[in-house]
Design a protein around this motif. Structure first.
Motif, short mmCIF file in Angstrom:
data_model
loop_
_atom_site.label_atom_id
_atom_site.label_comp_id
_atom_site.label_asym_id
_atom_site.label_seq_id
_atom_site.Cartn_x
_atom_site.Cartn_y
_atom_site.Cartn_z
N ALA A 51 -7.07 7.29 -4.25
CA ALA A 51 -8.08 6.52 -4.19
C ALA A 51 -7.71 5.11 -3.22
N ALA A 52 -6.39 4.68 -3.71
CA ALA A 52 -6.13 3.42 -2.88
C ALA A 52 -6.11 3.59 -1.27
N PHE A 53 -5.54 4.87 -1.01
CA PHE A 53 -5.60 5.23 0.59
C PHE A 53 -6.91 5.11 1.00
N LEU A 111 -1.62 -0.78 0.61
CA LEU A 111 -1.90 0.11 -0.16
C LEU A 111 -1.43 -0.32 -1.80
N LYS A 112 -0.31 -1.02 -1.88
CA LYS A 112 0.31 -1.42 -3.05
C LYS A 112 -0.74 -2.32 -3.92
N LYS A 113 -1.56 -3.14 -2.68
CA LYS A 113 -2.41 -4.14 -3.62
C LYS A 113 -3.59 -3.36 -4.08
N HIS A 114 -4.08 -2.41 -3.37
CA HIS A 114 -5.22 -1.26 -3.93
C HIS A 114 -4.64 -0.56 -5.22
N LEU A 115 -3.50 -0.35 -5.20
CA LEU A 115 -2.96 0.24 -6.39
C LEU A 115 -2.90 -0.72 -7.49
N GLN A 116 -2.49 -1.61 -7.02
CA GLN A 116 -2.48 -2.69 -8.42
C GLN A 116 -3.70 -3.05 -9.04
#
Lengths: 200, 63
Positions: free
Chosen positions: A138-140, A186-191
């Motif tokens: 979903a983040a990707f 990607l990390k930002k969207h995951l968070q």
């Protein structure tokens, strides 16, 4: 067939350069063999960017059609895969521009990943892994194509920085900085998806 | 080398793309900095999950 085409083995030779030269000399069997050798890789790059089988299938076919039309311009002696990957990524750009949106999220990879689990694996690990995959997918899907492409080439396809640079036609330093930004994004969207506070 | 500097280099370090001297300095720092080591582990896990999400074998029938 001309003489050079007759001399080149066309089935499973593994001699890419010889096949390229033969295909450029007009041997359709040589080009067909190159397609066979690279079809899986091209499909996987297309899937890595789009995450949809139908799109990956279409893009892979279009990639080889365009490669065939432009094959006389390919410089024999260079590795073919980065050149094919560049065509595939350009096709993905065209597709996304045409749709004027990012690709749809698909649960297909999650379902398929589940089918690959072995009977000896710990079910508790499955739950963590499935959730992890769902979130990262979903983040990707929130990333722009530039970041999707560089991540697909490196993380999924495990291309070297040199080959990614050749594929994207950018310096190696740009590959390094773009990958770092893509992973951070990607990390930002995951968070965000996890409801966590954003960290650097 | 500060934590921030190491974390800026983790992406390239994971890929084995740093010059040897820089990679060695990053590794030395990771041994003594739990915060950066945690960031390294998180990034590696993110890559593993991403690879699983992006990998799709169409099967022999397709190919």
């Amino acid at each position: 067939l001309n003489e050079s085409a007759r001399r080149i083995p066309c089935e499973g030779s593994g001699d890419e350069d010889a096949l390229v030269r033969s295909a450029q000399a007009g041997d359709p069997r040589a080009f067909a063999e190159l397609v066979r050798l690279h079809r899986r890789s091209v499909y996987r790059i297309c899937y890595g960017i789009t995450r949809r089988h139908e799109d990956a299938d279409d893009l892979a076919q279009e990639t080889f059609l365009r490669a065939h039309r432009a094959f006389s311009r390919f410089r024999a002696g260079e590795p073919l895969m980065p050149w094919l990957a560049r065509i595939a990524i350009n096709q993905a750009y065209s597709l996304f521009r045409h749709r004027k949106r990012r690709p749809e999220t698909s649960l297909e990879p999650l379902v398929e990943a589940g089918e690959q689990w072995g009977v000896d694996d710990d079910p508790a690990d499955h739950a963590v892994s499935a959730e992890s995959r769902r979130l990262v997918a979903a983040a990707f899907d929130r990333l722009g194509l530039e970041h999707r492409a560089v991540l697909a080439l490196r993380v999924e396809h495990e291309m070297s920085y040199e080959d990614i640079a050749r594929t994207l036609n950018v310096p190696i330093g740009t590959v390094m900085s773009r990958l770092a930004r893509a992973r951070a994004e990607l990390k930002k969207h995951l968070q965000s998806l996890r409801g966590e506070p954003e960290t650097s | 080398m500060t934590d921030s500097h190491v974390q800026d280099r983790l992406s390239a370090w994971l890929d084995g793309a740093l010059p040897l001297d820089v990679a060695n300095r990053v590794e030395q720092h990771l041994k003594s900095c739990p915060e950066c080591a945690a960031a390294r582990d998180a990034l590696a896990e993110q890559d593993r999950a991403l690879k699983a999400a992006l990998t799709h074998e169409p099967g022999d029938e397709y190919l």
